[in-house]
Write a protein that holds these residues in place. Sequence first.
Motif, PDB file in Angstrom:
ATOM      1  N   ARG A 152       0.807  -1.163  -0.006  1.00 20.48           N
ATOM      2  CA  ARG A 152       0.023   0.048  -0.059  1.00 20.48           C
ATOM      3  C   ARG A 152       1.015   1.205   0.065  1.00 20.48           C
ATOM      4  NH1 ARG A 152      -3.138  -3.395  -0.867  1.00 20.48           N
ATOM      5  NH2 ARG A 152      -5.392  -3.937  -0.509  1.00 20.48           N
ATOM      6  N   LEU A 153       0.158   2.255  -0.675  1.00 20.59           N
ATOM      7  CA  LEU A 153       1.042   3.610  -0.857  1.00 20.59           C
ATOM      8  C   LEU A 153       0.053   4.475  -0.187  1.00 20.59           C
ATOM      9  CD1 LEU A 153       3.404   5.258  -2.099  1.00 20.59           C
ATOM     10  CD2 LEU A 153       1.646   5.999  -3.769  1.00 20.59           C
ATOM     11  N   VAL A 154       0.485   5.306   0.955  1.00 20.88           N
ATOM     12  CA  VAL A 154      -0.237   6.145   1.606  1.00 20.88           C
ATOM     13  C   VAL A 154       0.389   7.540   1.579  1.00 20.88           C
ATOM     14  CG1 VAL A 154      -1.546   4.185   2.928  1.00 20.88           C
ATOM     15  CG2 VAL A 154       0.327   5.489   3.912  1.00 20.88           C
ATOM     16  N   LYS A 155      -0.519   8.539   1.861  1.00 24.63           N
ATOM     17  CA  LYS A 155      -0.117   9.869   2.118  1.00 24.63           C
ATOM     18  C   LYS A 155       0.452  10.032   3.412  1.00 24.63           C
ATOM     19  CE  LYS A 155       0.100  14.215   0.680  1.00 24.63           C
ATOM     20  NZ  LYS A 155       0.843  14.469  -0.687  1.00 24.63           N
ATOM     21  N   SER A 156       1.671  10.736   3.514  1.00 22.54           N
ATOM     22  CA  SER A 156       2.286  10.939   4.665  1.00 22.54           C
ATOM     23  C   SER A 156       2.934  12.373   4.967  1.00 22.54           C
ATOM     24  CB  SER A 156       3.217   9.928   5.095  1.00 22.54           C
ATOM     25  OG  SER A 156       4.105  10.158   6.319  1.00 22.54           O
ATOM     26  N   GLY A 157       2.043  13.196   5.299  1.00 21.28           N
ATOM     27  CA  GLY A 157       2.359  14.727   5.284  1.00 21.28           C
ATOM     28  C   GLY A 157       2.775  15.295   3.598  1.00 21.28           C
ATOM     29  N   SER A 158       3.838  15.683   3.453  1.00 19.68           N
ATOM     30  CA  SER A 158       3.938  16.241   2.091  1.00 19.68           C
ATOM     31  C   SER A 158       4.525  15.149   1.179  1.00 19.68           C
ATOM     32  CB  SER A 158       5.039  17.254   2.005  1.00 19.68           C
ATOM     33  OG  SER A 158       6.276  16.935   2.458  1.00 19.68           O
ATOM     34  N   GLN A 159       4.847  13.932   1.669  1.00 19.62           N
ATOM     35  CA  GLN A 159       5.310  12.697   0.920  1.00 19.62           C
ATOM     36  C   GLN A 159       4.243  11.569   0.864  1.00 19.62           C
ATOM     37  OE1 GLN A 159       9.279  12.314   2.452  1.00 19.62           O
ATOM     38  NE2 GLN A 159      10.267  13.335   0.647  1.00 19.62           N
ATOM     39  N   PHE A 160       4.489  10.378   0.393  1.00 18.53           N
ATOM     40  CA  PHE A 160       3.994   8.981   0.684  1.00 18.53           C
ATOM     41  C   PHE A 160       4.920   8.015   1.323  1.00 18.53           C
ATOM     42  CE2 PHE A 160       1.969  11.157  -3.030  1.00 18.53           C
ATOM     43  CZ  PHE A 160       0.840  10.820  -3.066  1.00 18.53           C
ATOM     44  N   THR A 161       4.505   6.969   1.864  1.00 19.96           N
ATOM     45  CA  THR A 161       5.251   6.110   2.291  1.00 19.96           C
ATOM     46  C   THR A 161       4.590   4.573   1.631  1.00 19.96           C
ATOM     47  OG1 THR A 161       3.937   5.606   4.273  1.00 19.96           O
ATOM     48  CG2 THR A 161       5.670   6.799   4.443  1.00 19.96           C
ATOM     49  N   VAL A 162       5.415   3.684   1.464  1.00 19.23           N
ATOM     50  CA  VAL A 162       4.804   2.417   0.792  1.00 19.23           C
ATOM     51  C   VAL A 162       5.365   1.332   1.651  1.00 19.23           C
ATOM     52  CG1 VAL A 162       6.929   2.165  -0.590  1.00 19.23           C
ATOM     53  CG2 VAL A 162       4.650   0.982  -1.246  1.00 19.23           C
ATOM     54  N   THR A 163       4.509   0.548   2.003  1.00 17.27           N
ATOM     55  CA  THR A 163       4.783  -0.758   2.801  1.00 17.27           C
ATOM     56  C   THR A 163       4.279  -2.001   2.419  1.00 17.27           C
ATOM     57  OG1 THR A 163       4.627   0.697   5.038  1.00 17.27           O
ATOM     58  CG2 THR A 163       4.111  -1.669   5.247  1.00 17.27           C
ATOM     59  N   GLY A 164       4.999  -2.990   2.396  1.00 17.81           N
ATOM     60  CA  GLY A 164       4.621  -4.553   1.876  1.00 17.81           C
ATOM     61  C   GLY A 164       6.017  -5.129   1.694  1.00 17.81           C
ATOM     62  N   GLU A 165       5.531  -6.577   1.017  1.00 19.50           N
ATOM     63  CA  GLU A 165       6.636  -7.434   0.824  1.00 19.50           C
ATOM     64  C   GLU A 165       6.458  -7.916  -0.421  1.00 19.50           C
ATOM     65  OE1 GLU A 165       8.064 -11.679   2.921  1.00 19.50           O
ATOM     66  OE2 GLU A 165       7.195  -9.944   4.029  1.00 19.50           O
ATOM     67  N   LYS A 166       7.802  -7.898  -1.309  1.00 22.31           N
ATOM     68  CA  LYS A 166       7.657  -8.552  -2.705  1.00 22.31           C
ATOM     69  C   LYS A 166       8.503  -9.657  -2.601  1.00 22.31           C
ATOM     70  CE  LYS A 166       5.346  -5.013  -4.171  1.00 22.31           C
ATOM     71  NZ  LYS A 166       3.983  -5.262  -5.065  1.00 22.31           N
ATOM     72  N   PHE A 167       8.434 -10.500  -3.624  1.00 24.83           N
ATOM     73  CA  PHE A 167       9.138 -11.602  -4.436  1.00 24.83           C
ATOM     74  C   PHE A 167       9.344 -11.731  -5.693  1.00 24.83           C
ATOM     75  CE2 PHE A 167      10.151 -16.112  -4.325  1.00 24.83           C
ATOM     76  CZ  PHE A 167      11.548 -16.043  -3.541  1.00 24.83           C
ATOM     77  N   TYR A 168      10.164 -12.580  -6.056  1.00 32.86           N
ATOM     78  CA  TYR A 168      10.485 -12.464  -7.695  1.00 32.86           C
ATOM     79  C   TYR A 168      11.137 -11.183  -8.065  1.00 32.86           C
ATOM     80  CZ  TYR A 168       7.398 -16.698  -7.351  1.00 32.86           C
ATOM     81  OH  TYR A 168       6.883 -17.818  -7.075  1.00 32.86           O
ATOM     82  N   SER A 169      11.796 -10.580  -7.206  1.00 31.16           N
ATOM     83  CA  SER A 169      12.139  -9.056  -7.365  1.00 31.16           C
ATOM     84  C   SER A 169      13.682  -9.131  -8.221  1.00 31.16           C
ATOM     85  CB  SER A 169      12.284  -8.543  -6.033  1.00 31.16           C
ATOM     86  OG  SER A 169      11.099  -8.613  -5.421  1.00 31.16           O
ATOM     87  N   THR A 170      13.652  -9.691  -9.478  1.00 31.24           N
ATOM     88  CA  THR A 170      14.727  -9.780 -10.224  1.00 31.24           C
ATOM     89  C   THR A 170      15.127  -8.264 -10.528  1.00 31.24           C
ATOM     90  OG1 THR A 170      13.620 -11.643 -11.421  1.00 31.24           O
ATOM     91  CG2 THR A 170      15.756 -10.510 -12.500  1.00 31.24           C
ATOM     92  N   GLY A 171      16.454  -7.938 -10.360  1.00 33.38           N
ATOM     93  CA  GLY A 171      17.066  -6.644 -10.526  1.00 33.38           C
ATOM     94  C   GLY A 171      17.254  -5.720  -9.491  1.00 33.38           C
ATOM     95  N   ALA A 172      16.281  -5.814  -8.264  1.00 33.13           N
ATOM     96  CA  ALA A 172      16.306  -5.067  -7.507  1.00 33.13           C
ATOM     97  C   ALA A 172      17.659  -4.972  -6.379  1.00 33.13           C
ATOM     98  CB  ALA A 172      15.305  -5.456  -6.425  1.00 33.13           C
ATOM     99  N   LEU A 173      18.187  -6.103  -6.417  1.00 28.16           N
ATOM    100  CA  LEU A 173      19.417  -6.191  -5.597  1.00 28.16           C
ATOM    101  C   LEU A 173      20.620  -5.289  -6.252  1.00 28.16           C
ATOM    102  CD1 LEU A 173      20.838  -7.571  -3.061  1.00 28.16           C
ATOM    103  CD2 LEU A 173      21.789  -9.098  -4.613  1.00 28.16           C
ATOM    104  N   PHE A 174      20.426  -5.441  -7.635  1.00 31.28           N
ATOM    105  CA  PHE A 174      21.567  -4.488  -8.437  1.00 31.28           C
ATOM    106  C   PHE A 174      21.169  -3.115  -8.738  1.00 31.28           C
ATOM    107  CE2 PHE A 174      21.559  -8.987  -9.388  1.00 31.28           C
ATOM    108  CZ  PHE A 174      22.905  -9.287  -9.110  1.00 31.28           C
ATOM    109  N   ALA A 175      19.860  -2.658  -8.498  1.00 35.18           N
ATOM    110  CA  ALA A 175      19.468  -1.613  -8.940  1.00 35.18           C
ATOM    111  C   ALA A 175      19.942  -0.141  -7.929  1.00 35.18           C
ATOM    112  CB  ALA A 175      17.567  -1.667  -8.976  1.00 35.18           C
ATOM    113  N   HIS A 176      19.748   1.035  -8.748  1.00 35.03           N
ATOM    114  CA  HIS A 176      19.864   2.234  -8.156  1.00 35.03           C
ATOM    115  C   HIS A 176      18.598   2.911  -7.706  1.00 35.03           C
ATOM    116  CE1 HIS A 176      23.478   1.802 -10.858  1.00 35.03           C
ATOM    117  NE2 HIS A 176      24.269   2.055  -9.552  1.00 35.03           N
TER     118      HIS A 176
END
Length: 417
Positions: free
Chosen positions: A160-184
């Motif tokens: 979920r992405l929720v409003k937090s002041g002037s920004q957002f926050t995202v909370t959750g858990e993902k898998f099959y995350s090809t590329g995330a380890l190497f990503a900027h």
Amino acid sequence: MSVTAAAETIPLAGEPGWSPRKPTEPAHVIASDEEAIAVAEQLKPIFAEGARERDRERRLPFEEVDVFSQSGLWGITIPKAYGGAGVSQVTLAKVFAKLAAGDPSLTQIAQNSFEIIDVIRLTGSEAQKRDLFGKVLSGYRLGNAFSEFKGKNVEAFESRLVKSGSQFTVTGEKFYSTGALFAHLVPIVALDEEGHVVVAVADRDSTGLTVINDWSAFGQRTTASGTVKLDKVKIDPSRVLPAHIVYENQSAVGPQSQLIHAAIDAGIARGALEATIDLVKNHARPWIDSGQDRASDDPYTISAIGDTVIKLHAAEALLERAGRQLDATIAAPDLASIGLAKVAVAEAKVLTTDIALQAASKLFELAGTRSTLGAHNLDRFWRDARTHTLHDPVRWKYHAVGQFYLNDVQPPMHSWI
């Protein structure tokens, strides 16, 4: 604190808390389709070198990924108006197939970046396009935090992405995350407060974003396609993309992504075939009943190689045909052309799946028992093929194609066909 003690607090590459260093110099910018294919040809032997050992040891290709992104290939579909080459889908498929023939795991690490580039192109504001496209062209890598492991199906998102002041926050858990380890930058698929699908692009070193290298599949071992945990990760509003525009409506994003998967499978098949031909010519012994002095003169071996080559050429032809249809669809997208693109890619995916599995299995049949020795690690071709072709079930490709031609039923709207 001593130097030794300080060093012990620095996470090693790939461990929790580590993130890749940002590019120290701009990546090369590829200018044309022809150059993209030429660069892929140059990188293929670099990818192939050490692929056997990386797979055996599950050693992640950090240096090779740097070479990959610095080559400029990660930015080849960025439109010319934003500084990219804007290559065709035909060219994109050829690039991935060539690279995957060298090392399909290393090649797949880039796959999801191209899906996000399409999402940015179709849903991003001008400021977002200039920002994110500019970063990719300079050498920044986009990762992937899309799929989830616990939902009832691939579209059941709990993040979920929720409003937090002037920004957002995202909370959750993902898998099959090809590329995330190497990503900027890590694009995260989540639902906003109105239940719409969005893509939130987080910095890889954001507080609360943890990438875990827990990928344990027997194939595609070095993709690091494991877990991403998200604990109130801060997202600037400028990095939130209204992805529901393409994910909740008919678009070409799904078949564009599927085309790359089919290309990787075609590359696995070609890599396995090349290994088979080398083994038969230079290492295998002829069967005693053949009466031949060389394994390459065995008539049944010759026939089997011919069958494999013909089927690979057929798969590659359908892959190119699907790329041409996608190019036409992107130029003039409507429901009819999107349906044609989905069906064309589905047809290619069926044949690339079949030939990847066949070529990887025939390798052992034609090269003999010695080809199964652990020193060669040739089972990696079959393991990669079997693992990667499970990405989306081919049995449903047959159904979609049959429905389209028999009953005039358009393919499903989701992105997995």
